[in-house]
Design a protein around this motif. Structure first.
Motif, PDB file in Angstrom:
ATOM      1  N   ASP A 410       0.832  -1.210   0.000  1.00 45.89           N
ATOM      2  CA  ASP A 410       0.000   0.000   0.000  1.00 45.89           C
ATOM      3  C   ASP A 410       0.865   1.259   0.000  1.00 45.89           C
ATOM      4  O   ASP A 410       0.533   2.251  -0.665  1.00 45.89           O
ATOM      5  N   VAL A 411       1.967   1.238   0.740  1.00 45.44           N
ATOM      6  CA  VAL A 411       2.855   2.401   0.773  1.00 45.44           C
ATOM      7  C   VAL A 411       3.476   2.636  -0.594  1.00 45.44           C
ATOM      8  O   VAL A 411       3.596   3.783  -1.060  1.00 45.44           O
ATOM      9  N   ARG A 412       3.865   1.558  -1.285  1.00 47.89           N
ATOM     10  CA  ARG A 412       4.427   1.727  -2.633  1.00 47.89           C
ATOM     11  C   ARG A 412       3.396   2.321  -3.579  1.00 47.89           C
ATOM     12  O   ARG A 412       3.733   3.184  -4.410  1.00 47.89           O
ATOM     13  N   ALA A 413       2.150   1.899  -3.460  1.00 47.66           N
ATOM     14  CA  ALA A 413       1.096   2.473  -4.302  1.00 47.66           C
ATOM     15  C   ALA A 413       0.917   3.959  -3.998  1.00 47.66           C
ATOM     16  O   ALA A 413       0.711   4.780  -4.907  1.00 47.66           O
ATOM     17  N   GLU A 414       1.010   4.328  -2.733  1.00 44.42           N
ATOM     18  CA  GLU A 414       0.890   5.747  -2.357  1.00 44.42           C
ATOM     19  C   GLU A 414       2.053   6.554  -2.929  1.00 44.42           C
ATOM     20  O   GLU A 414       1.866   7.678  -3.414  1.00 44.42           O
ATOM     21  N   ILE A 415       3.244   5.987  -2.892  1.00 44.48           N
ATOM     22  CA  ILE A 415       4.418   6.679  -3.448  1.00 44.48           C
ATOM     23  C   ILE A 415       4.254   6.868  -4.955  1.00 44.48           C
ATOM     24  O   ILE A 415       4.532   7.947  -5.497  1.00 44.48           O
ATOM     25  N   ASP A 416       3.793   5.822  -5.653  1.00 45.74           N
ATOM     26  CA  ASP A 416       3.575   5.928  -7.096  1.00 45.74           C
ATOM     27  C   ASP A 416       2.543   6.995  -7.414  1.00 45.74           C
ATOM     28  O   ASP A 416       2.689   7.735  -8.410  1.00 45.74           O
ATOM     29  N   ILE A 418       1.954   9.683  -5.634  1.00 43.93           N
ATOM     30  CA  ILE A 418       2.567  10.993  -5.402  1.00 43.93           C
ATOM     31  C   ILE A 418       3.480  11.367  -6.567  1.00 43.93           C
ATOM     32  O   ILE A 418       3.467  12.504  -7.056  1.00 43.93           O
ATOM     33  N   VAL A 419       4.258  10.385  -7.042  1.00 49.94           N
ATOM     34  CA  VAL A 419       5.170  10.652  -8.161  1.00 49.94           C
ATOM     35  C   VAL A 419       4.384  10.979  -9.428  1.00 49.94           C
ATOM     36  O   VAL A 419       4.780  11.860 -10.211  1.00 49.94           O
ATOM     37  N   ALA A 420       3.280  10.273  -9.666  1.00 52.24           N
ATOM     38  CA  ALA A 420       2.472  10.516 -10.861  1.00 52.24           C
ATOM     39  C   ALA A 420       1.662  11.806 -10.773  1.00 52.24           C
ATOM     40  O   ALA A 420       1.088  12.251 -11.780  1.00 52.24           O
ATOM     41  N   GLY A 421       1.595  12.422  -9.601  1.00 49.10           N
ATOM     42  CA  GLY A 421       0.853  13.664  -9.441  1.00 49.10           C
ATOM     43  C   GLY A 421      -0.605  13.472  -9.113  1.00 49.10           C
ATOM     44  O   GLY A 421      -1.367  14.451  -9.053  1.00 49.10           O
ATOM     45  N   HIS A 422      -1.009  12.227  -8.877  1.00 51.85           N
ATOM     46  CA  HIS A 422      -2.416  11.986  -8.527  1.00 51.85           C
ATOM     47  C   HIS A 422      -2.719  12.359  -7.080  1.00 51.85           C
ATOM     48  O   HIS A 422      -3.867  12.619  -6.721  1.00 51.85           O
ATOM     49  N   VAL A 423      -1.681  12.350  -6.244  1.00 56.20           N
ATOM     50  CA  VAL A 423      -1.827  12.706  -4.830  1.00 56.20           C
ATOM     51  C   VAL A 423      -0.812  13.795  -4.522  1.00 56.20           C
ATOM     52  O   VAL A 423       0.354  13.702  -4.918  1.00 56.20           O
ATOM     53  N   VAL A 424      -1.264  14.834  -3.831  1.00 53.18           N
ATOM     54  CA  VAL A 424      -0.386  15.941  -3.465  1.00 53.18           C
ATOM     55  C   VAL A 424       0.424  15.547  -2.239  1.00 53.18           C
ATOM     56  O   VAL A 424      -0.130  15.070  -1.247  1.00 53.18           O
ATOM     57  N   GLU A 425       1.732  15.725  -2.319  1.00 52.62           N
ATOM     58  CA  GLU A 425       2.593  15.400  -1.188  1.00 52.62           C
ATOM     59  C   GLU A 425       2.353  16.375  -0.046  1.00 52.62           C
ATOM     60  O   GLU A 425       2.327  17.596  -0.262  1.00 52.62           O
ATOM     61  N   LEU A 490       9.436  25.925  23.593  1.00 50.98           N
ATOM     62  CA  LEU A 490       9.083  26.021  22.178  1.00 50.98           C
ATOM     63  C   LEU A 490       9.679  24.868  21.387  1.00 50.98           C
ATOM     64  O   LEU A 490       9.065  24.352  20.449  1.00 50.98           O
ATOM     65  N   GLY A 491      10.895  24.429  21.765  1.00 49.48           N
ATOM     66  CA  GLY A 491      11.518  23.283  21.113  1.00 49.48           C
ATOM     67  C   GLY A 491      12.040  23.620  19.735  1.00 49.48           C
ATOM     68  O   GLY A 491      12.009  24.759  19.263  1.00 49.48           O
ATOM     69  N   GLU A 492      12.539  22.570  19.080  1.00 48.65           N
ATOM     70  CA  GLU A 492      13.099  22.720  17.741  1.00 48.65           C
ATOM     71  C   GLU A 492      12.031  22.483  16.681  1.00 48.65           C
ATOM     72  O   GLU A 492      10.973  21.915  16.940  1.00 48.65           O
ATOM     73  N   GLU A 493      12.351  22.917  15.481  1.00 49.16           N
ATOM     74  CA  GLU A 493      11.439  22.723  14.355  1.00 49.16           C
ATOM     75  C   GLU A 493      11.339  21.235  14.027  1.00 49.16           C
ATOM     76  O   GLU A 493      12.340  20.515  14.011  1.00 49.16           O
ATOM     77  N   ASP A 494      10.118  20.768  13.772  1.00 44.23           N
ATOM     78  CA  ASP A 494       9.898  19.368  13.425  1.00 44.23           C
ATOM     79  C   ASP A 494      10.282  19.153  11.969  1.00 44.23           C
ATOM     80  O   ASP A 494       9.598  19.608  11.050  1.00 44.23           O
ATOM     81  N   ASP A 495      11.413  18.464  11.772  1.00 41.44           N
ATOM     82  CA  ASP A 495      11.903  18.238  10.413  1.00 41.44           C
ATOM     83  C   ASP A 495      11.715  16.790   9.969  1.00 41.44           C
ATOM     84  O   ASP A 495      12.354  16.340   9.025  1.00 41.44           O
ATOM     85  N   ARG A 496      10.833  16.049  10.645  1.00 42.23           N
ATOM     86  CA  ARG A 496      10.569  14.682  10.235  1.00 42.23           C
ATOM     87  C   ARG A 496       9.835  14.658   8.888  1.00 42.23           C
ATOM     88  O   ARG A 496       9.077  15.569   8.568  1.00 42.23           O
ATOM     89  N   PRO A 497      10.042  13.601   8.082  1.00 40.96           N
ATOM     90  CA  PRO A 497       9.353  13.523   6.788  1.00 40.96           C
ATOM     91  C   PRO A 497       7.844  13.441   6.978  1.00 40.96           C
ATOM     92  O   PRO A 497       7.347  12.906   7.970  1.00 40.96           O
ATOM     93  N   THR A 498       7.112  13.983   5.998  1.00 41.18           N
ATOM     94  CA  THR A 498       5.646  14.002   6.074  1.00 41.18           C
ATOM     95  C   THR A 498       5.005  13.072   5.059  1.00 41.18           C
ATOM     96  O   THR A 498       3.777  12.999   4.983  1.00 41.18           O
ATOM     97  N   SER A 499       5.826  12.382   4.275  1.00 39.84           N
ATOM     98  CA  SER A 499       5.292  11.458   3.280  1.00 39.84           C
ATOM     99  C   SER A 499       6.294  10.319   3.095  1.00 39.84           C
ATOM    100  O   SER A 499       7.463  10.438   3.458  1.00 39.84           O
ATOM    101  N   PRO A 500       5.850   9.218   2.471  1.00 43.68           N
ATOM    102  CA  PRO A 500       6.769   8.089   2.254  1.00 43.68           C
ATOM    103  C   PRO A 500       7.709   8.286   1.071  1.00 43.68           C
ATOM    104  O   PRO A 500       8.523   7.402   0.794  1.00 43.68           O
ATOM    105  N   THR A 506      13.791   2.196  -0.336  1.00 45.62           N
ATOM    106  CA  THR A 506      13.739   1.218   0.761  1.00 45.62           C
ATOM    107  C   THR A 506      12.500   0.346   0.663  1.00 45.62           C
ATOM    108  O   THR A 506      12.567  -0.890   0.823  1.00 45.62           O
ATOM    109  N   VAL A 507      11.366   0.967   0.380  1.00 48.48           N
ATOM    110  CA  VAL A 507      10.119   0.205   0.263  1.00 48.48           C
ATOM    111  C   VAL A 507      10.185  -0.762  -0.914  1.00 48.48           C
ATOM    112  O   VAL A 507       9.832  -1.948  -0.798  1.00 48.48           O
ATOM    113  N   ALA A 508      10.666  -0.271  -2.058  1.00 47.49           N
ATOM    114  CA  ALA A 508      10.741  -1.134  -3.239  1.00 47.49           C
ATOM    115  C   ALA A 508      11.710  -2.296  -3.007  1.00 47.49           C
ATOM    116  O   ALA A 508      11.424  -3.440  -3.405  1.00 47.49           O
TER     117      ALA A 508
END
Length: 563
Positions: A410-416, A418-425, A490-500, A506-508
């Motif tokens: 399912d994650v690979r399908a979501e990545i595809d 996003i790459v194809a532009g069907h889903v906005v990152e 206040l802490g530091e800025e959250d720089d964790r990834p927001t998409s796969p 790695t997934v592939a």
């Protein structure tokens, strides 16, 4: 002229009419009638001699490498002349006198022991006892508080008198001064070598040929050349493979050591490799063109012996590197990741080891048997130990691993998509006012600090009285502390990834090699994608990805604890 006859004639029986000169093997001068007795080299224990403790130390400074045997001989002779004998020797070999982290503390404990008869601690010189002013004062006080005494065999000082104590203090101060002077010289030397991009201590390094600055010319002199490290291609290839294999997660330090030993490769000292030596070599970063040095700005009481990781930093070196900066950064990231991984998960038996949690109480889920033909299952560890009371939580291991594979698809399908532009990152998680708030609080702290400084200046110049200054300082300190607390929260800025999307390869790769990859490698790659797997009653599960907003912390649900 009449010859001098032998002092002992054959007719004289031993022990009768024999003087001390006879017994000691000496002779009598015919002209002066004086017996010459050679000095005795051995000390014989007798009831009329006082036992003492002997201490010898061989310094790390080369100019003070007085052998232990010489120190012992001098101390024993001096002690014998004063009716003492050394009952026990305490020896520190290759130990600095700049601290008291050495065996001399055992000698002090013996002097303090009321059941022991020794009350004197003898050394070759006072400087052997120590060269640290603070440590010498404290430990000398320990000796004297129990009626003991520190005695130098070569420095005739009676510390029971005022003049003797003054003289001993001056000798110890001179020793501390010499130690400080030598330390400053070495510090300057090391700093110069670091500026030149060379290791502070020089020496051989695995993977390189060391060309030292001075070489013997074969005629009793020295040849001076430019010091440098030249790369060895064969060893460099092994080092490069080790870094890349570790980054991939396929091996640890122990397999690397075993591989190098099997190939007949030895470390720079000519010894076999162990997992600790491989780890130390790779962590040092020398093969990455770096020098691992103690940070001069770190507040540390004993930099040469410091072992705190946060007190060390990396500096650029001049020698050719084996790996590039990207590989080094990935290696450091992998080291940090493995440091946070439980030890049992570093060599896992199951690919989901350490990733499964109970969704009811937030405790770890462990593999347990007892499900018959269905096989092993993950169960809530806290509930199995009757530490909490909630519905049964368990999930078959085989079924959970199949569910993880389906999630990867399912994650690979979501990545595809996003790459194809069907889903906005999704955009990075940023609070629009965070940076503005940070700037506001920083300026507020700076203004408060400036106001405190100006108030102090007015007080020192006489423009403000003490009460006004204290009141003004308290007011601005309160403002400054409040702003600092808010800034810390206040802490530091959250720089964790927001998409796969960053984990596309790695997934592939996991999907393609799911049935062939080893369990440790599979577990490592899954930990880069999955923050945790939460199990719920009824066989339900929830896979939390590392890019999910819920991945920051494991929630702790409120449950009723059993009495």
């Amino acid at each position: 002229m009449r010859k001098c006859s032998s002092f002992r004639t054959p007719a004289t029986p031993p022990g009768r009419g024999e003087t001390a000169a006879h017994r000691s093997g000496g002779f009598m001068s015919a002209n002066r009638g004086m017996a010459i007795i050679p000095a005795a080299r051995s000390v014989v224990k007798a009831s009329d001699l006082t036992p003492v403790i002997g201490y010898a130390r061989v310094s790390t400074w080369r100019e003070e490498m007085i052998s232990v045997d010489i120190q012992k001989s001098v101390v024993e002779d001096a002690a014998a002349r004063r009716g003492r004998y050394v009952a026990e020797w305490i020896v520190d070999e290759d130990a600095t006198g700049r601290n008291f982290k050495r065996k001399v503390m055992r000698a002090i404990e013996i002097v303090e022991d009321r059941e022991r008869a020794e009350r004197e601690l003898w050394s070759w010189k006072f400087s052997r006892f120590g060269r640290n002013r603070h440590g010498v004062a404290i430990n000398l006080a320990r000796i004297e508080n129990v009626g003991g005494e520190l005695i130098s065999a070569t420095e005739d000082v009676d510390a029971k008198t005022a003049v003797g104590r003054f003289t001993r203090g001056m000798l110890l101060e001179v020793a501390a001064f010499e130690s400080d002077r030598a330390g400053e010289q070495w510090k300057e030397t090391h700093e110069l070598r670091r500026r030149l991009g060379l290791p502070s201590g020089g020496g051989k390094r695995f993977g390189y040929v060391w060309h030292p600055r001075r070489l013997p010319d074969g005629h009793g002199g020295w040849t001076v050349q430019e010091e440098r490290y030249e790369l060895l291609p064969d060893q460099a290839e092994l080092i490069n493979d080790a870094y890349h294999d570790y980054v991939k997660g396929t091996v640890g330090f122990r397999p690397i050591a075993a591989r190098w030993n099997a190939l007949g490769v030895r470390n720079a000292r000519g010894s076999l490799w162990a997992d600790q030596t491989v780890r130390g070599y790779l962590d040092a970063g020398f093969a990455a063109g770096l020098l691992h040095v103690h940070n001069p700005e770190a507040i540390c009481g004993d930099p040469p012996r410091c072992r705190k990781p946060d007190h060390y930093t990396y500096l650029a070196a001049e020698h050719e590197s084996v790996i590039d900066g990207d590989v080094w950064d990935k290696y450091r990231d992998m080291r940090d990741s493995r440091a946070r991984t439980p030890r049992r998960s570093l060599a896992p038996v199951y690919p989901l080891s350490g990733l499964v949690w109970c969704g009811e109480c937030g405790s770890k889920a462990h593999i347990m048997s007892g499900h018959g033909e269905r096989g092993r299952a993950y169960r809530c560890l806290a509930r199995s130990r009757r530490a909490v009371d909630h519905d049964p939580v368990w999930h078959l291991r085989r079924r959970l691993e199949e569910r993880v594979f389906e999630w990867l698809v399912d994650v690979r399908a979501e990545i595809d998509a996003i790459v194809a532009g069907h889903v906005v990152e999704p955009q990075p998680r940023r609070e629009p006012d965070r940076e503005a708030t940070r700037d506001r609080l920083t300026k507020q702290i700076e203004r408060a600090a400036g106001a405190i400084e100006r108030a102090f200046e007015a007080y020192t110049l006489g423009d403000a009285d003490r009460e006004t200054y204290l009141r003004t300082r308290a007011k601005h300190q309160k403002t400054r502390d409040a702003a600092q607390r808010e800034l810390d929260e206040l802490g530091e800025e959250d720089d964790r990834p927001t998409s796969p999307l960053p984990f596309r390869e790695t997934v592939a790769g996991l999907i393609e090699e799911w049935h062939t990859i080893s369990v440790p490698s599979k577990r490592l790659l899954l930990s880069r994608l999955i923050a945790r797997i939460e199990l719920r009653p009824g066989g339900d599960e929830r896979i939390v990805s590392v890019w999910s907003p819920d991945a920051a912390a494991m929630p702790r649900w409120s449950v009723r604890a059993l009495p």
